[in-house]
Design a protein around this motif. Structure first.
Motif, mmCIF file in Angstrom:
data_model
loop_
_atom_site.group_PDB
_atom_site.id
_atom_site.type_symbol
_atom_site.label_atom_id
_atom_site.label_comp_id
_atom_site.label_asym_id
_atom_site.label_seq_id
_atom_site.Cartn_x
_atom_site.Cartn_y
_atom_site.Cartn_z
ATOM 1 N N MET A 1 -25.506 9.153 -75.016
ATOM 2 C CA MET A 1 -26.489 9.353 -73.790
ATOM 3 C C MET A 1 -25.853 10.245 -72.770
ATOM 4 O O MET A 1 -24.684 10.548 -72.520
ATOM 5 C CB MET A 1 -26.502 7.946 -73.370
ATOM 6 N N ALA A 2 -26.859 10.964 -72.214
ATOM 7 C CA ALA A 2 -26.485 12.228 -71.527
ATOM 8 C C ALA A 2 -26.757 11.311 -69.912
ATOM 9 O O ALA A 2 -27.237 10.616 -69.574
ATOM 10 C CB ALA A 2 -27.522 13.344 -71.581
ATOM 11 N N SER A 3 -26.100 12.217 -68.935
ATOM 12 C CA SER A 3 -26.252 12.044 -67.436
ATOM 13 C C SER A 3 -27.602 12.479 -67.021
ATOM 14 O O SER A 3 -28.395 13.256 -67.645
ATOM 15 C CB SER A 3 -25.126 12.644 -66.714
ATOM 16 N N VAL A 4 -28.087 12.151 -65.743
ATOM 17 C CA VAL A 4 -29.097 12.728 -65.241
ATOM 18 C C VAL A 4 -29.162 14.154 -65.171
ATOM 19 O O VAL A 4 -30.077 14.955 -65.587
ATOM 20 C CB VAL A 4 -29.500 12.043 -63.990
ATOM 21 N N ALA A 5 -27.973 14.642 -64.993
ATOM 22 C CA ALA A 5 -27.683 16.152 -64.562
ATOM 23 C C ALA A 5 -27.590 16.851 -65.703
ATOM 24 O O ALA A 5 -28.287 17.865 -65.958
ATOM 25 C CB ALA A 5 -26.305 16.275 -63.799
ATOM 26 N N SER A 6 -27.163 16.323 -66.684
ATOM 27 C CA SER A 6 -27.246 17.105 -68.179
ATOM 28 C C SER A 6 -28.483 17.002 -68.690
ATOM 29 O O SER A 6 -28.957 18.109 -69.461
ATOM 30 C CB SER A 6 -26.250 16.185 -69.414
ATOM 31 N N ILE B 1 -31.317 17.287 -66.794
ATOM 32 C CA ILE B 1 -31.922 18.242 -66.060
ATOM 33 C C ILE B 1 -31.467 19.635 -66.502
ATOM 34 O O ILE B 1 -32.647 20.621 -66.894
ATOM 35 C CB ILE B 1 -31.842 18.218 -64.684
ATOM 36 N N ARG B 2 -30.309 19.709 -66.841
ATOM 37 C CA ARG B 2 -29.964 21.225 -67.382
ATOM 38 C C ARG B 2 -30.746 21.537 -68.747
ATOM 39 O O ARG B 2 -31.035 22.718 -69.105
ATOM 40 C CB ARG B 2 -28.408 21.339 -67.726
ATOM 41 N N THR B 3 -30.677 20.384 -69.395
ATOM 42 C CA THR B 3 -31.434 20.464 -70.780
ATOM 43 C C THR B 3 -32.832 21.082 -70.779
ATOM 44 O O THR B 3 -33.356 21.935 -71.326
ATOM 45 C CB THR B 3 -31.425 19.246 -71.739
ATOM 46 N N VAL C 1 -39.039 21.157 -64.364
ATOM 47 C CA VAL C 1 -38.102 19.793 -63.914
ATOM 48 C C VAL C 1 -39.208 18.846 -62.879
ATOM 49 O O VAL C 1 -38.787 17.691 -62.908
ATOM 50 C CB VAL C 1 -37.102 20.354 -62.664
ATOM 51 N N ASP C 2 -40.119 19.383 -62.305
ATOM 52 C CA ASP C 2 -41.015 18.444 -61.723
ATOM 53 C C ASP C 2 -41.954 17.562 -62.560
ATOM 54 O O ASP C 2 -42.611 18.105 -63.489
ATOM 55 C CB ASP C 2 -42.040 19.219 -60.826
ATOM 56 N N GLY C 3 -41.643 16.214 -62.486
ATOM 57 C CA GLY C 3 -42.237 15.382 -63.573
ATOM 58 C C GLY C 3 -41.608 15.163 -64.947
ATOM 59 O O GLY C 3 -42.250 14.726 -65.797
ATOM 60 N N ALA C 4 -40.452 15.796 -64.997
ATOM 61 C CA ALA C 4 -39.667 15.827 -66.138
ATOM 62 C C ALA C 4 -39.663 14.711 -66.877
ATOM 63 O O ALA C 4 -39.276 13.736 -66.229
ATOM 64 C CB ALA C 4 -38.502 16.614 -66.325
ATOM 65 N N ASP C 5 -39.746 14.138 -68.088
ATOM 66 C CA ASP C 5 -39.286 13.232 -68.855
ATOM 67 C C ASP C 5 -37.901 13.318 -69.565
ATOM 68 O O ASP C 5 -37.655 14.128 -70.389
ATOM 69 C CB ASP C 5 -40.326 13.104 -70.165
ATOM 70 N N LEU C 6 -37.014 12.643 -68.653
ATOM 71 C CA LEU C 6 -35.729 12.815 -68.825
ATOM 72 C C LEU C 6 -35.355 12.033 -70.168
ATOM 73 O O LEU C 6 -34.328 10.962 -69.787
ATOM 74 C CB LEU C 6 -34.886 12.698 -67.764
ATOM 75 N N THR C 7 -35.631 12.076 -71.379
ATOM 76 C CA THR C 7 -35.295 11.100 -72.329
ATOM 77 C C THR C 7 -33.661 11.528 -72.673
ATOM 78 O O THR C 7 -33.040 12.555 -72.435
ATOM 79 C CB THR C 7 -36.118 11.701 -73.657
ATOM 80 N N ASN D 1 -38.921 8.194 -62.391
ATOM 81 C CA ASN D 1 -39.383 9.335 -61.819
ATOM 82 C C ASN D 1 -38.418 10.611 -61.566
ATOM 83 O O ASN D 1 -37.586 10.263 -61.365
ATOM 84 C CB ASN D 1 -39.932 8.851 -60.396
ATOM 85 N N CYS D 2 -38.980 11.736 -61.804
ATOM 86 C CA CYS D 2 -38.322 12.862 -61.408
ATOM 87 C C CYS D 2 -39.153 13.838 -60.761
ATOM 88 O O CYS D 2 -40.308 14.454 -61.362
ATOM 89 C CB CYS D 2 -37.824 13.521 -62.832
ATOM 90 N N ARG D 3 -39.209 14.051 -59.501
ATOM 91 C CA ARG D 3 -39.759 14.824 -58.748
ATOM 92 C C ARG D 3 -39.201 15.854 -57.803
ATOM 93 O O ARG D 3 -38.301 15.730 -57.144
ATOM 94 C CB ARG D 3 -40.811 13.934 -57.657
ATOM 95 N N VAL D 4 -39.652 17.178 -57.823
ATOM 96 C CA VAL D 4 -39.329 18.202 -56.677
ATOM 97 C C VAL D 4 -39.948 17.861 -55.449
ATOM 98 O O VAL D 4 -41.190 17.506 -55.372
ATOM 99 C CB VAL D 4 -39.760 19.714 -57.329
#
Length: 128
Positions: free
Chosen positions: A1-6, A8-10, A86-92, A100-103
């Protein structure tokens, strides 16, 4: 499993941002990195978002994504590409349940002395 930061980078690298592609670094880029490039910082803050019966059920994590460009070559379309990634990204694949992921903010900062244009995107990720 990835971190939130990872995750986002992906999302950013998968967006194949014009002239950035994979030049996406945590905290700081190597000194010899040609502009444009992106850096990101995670865990700027974490705060309870949802509480029930004294138990924190979700947290709001603040992150920042920074786009660095030469001022003379500034391309606002690149900022829009980063925003779209990144705005609204689905961080699978994240090690948490992400709701939720929002700018929440974008700032344009200019360093005339060094000829650098810096766009700072503030992200808010709500997760377990």
């Amino acid at each position: 499993m990835a971190s939130v930061a990872s995750a986002i980078r992906t999302k950013i690298t998968a967006a194949n941002v014009t002239n950035v592609t994979t030049k996406v670094y945590r905290d700081v880029a190597p000194d010899d990195t040609a502009m444009p490039f992106i850096t990101f910082m995670s865990d700027l803050s974490r705060a309870p978002e949802l509480e029930g019966d004294g138990i924190v059920m979700a947290r709001r994590q603040m992150l920042r994504v920074d786009l660095w460009q030469k001022l003379k070559d500034e391309n606002v379309a690149i900022v829009e590409q980063v925003l779209a990634a990144v705005d609204g990204a689905d961080l699978t694949g994240v090690d948490k349940t992400v709701f939720n992921c929002r700018v929440t903010d974008i700032q344009r900062l200019v360093d005339l002395e060094d000829g650098v244009c810096h766009h700072a995107l503030t992200l808010e990720v709500v997760h377990t």
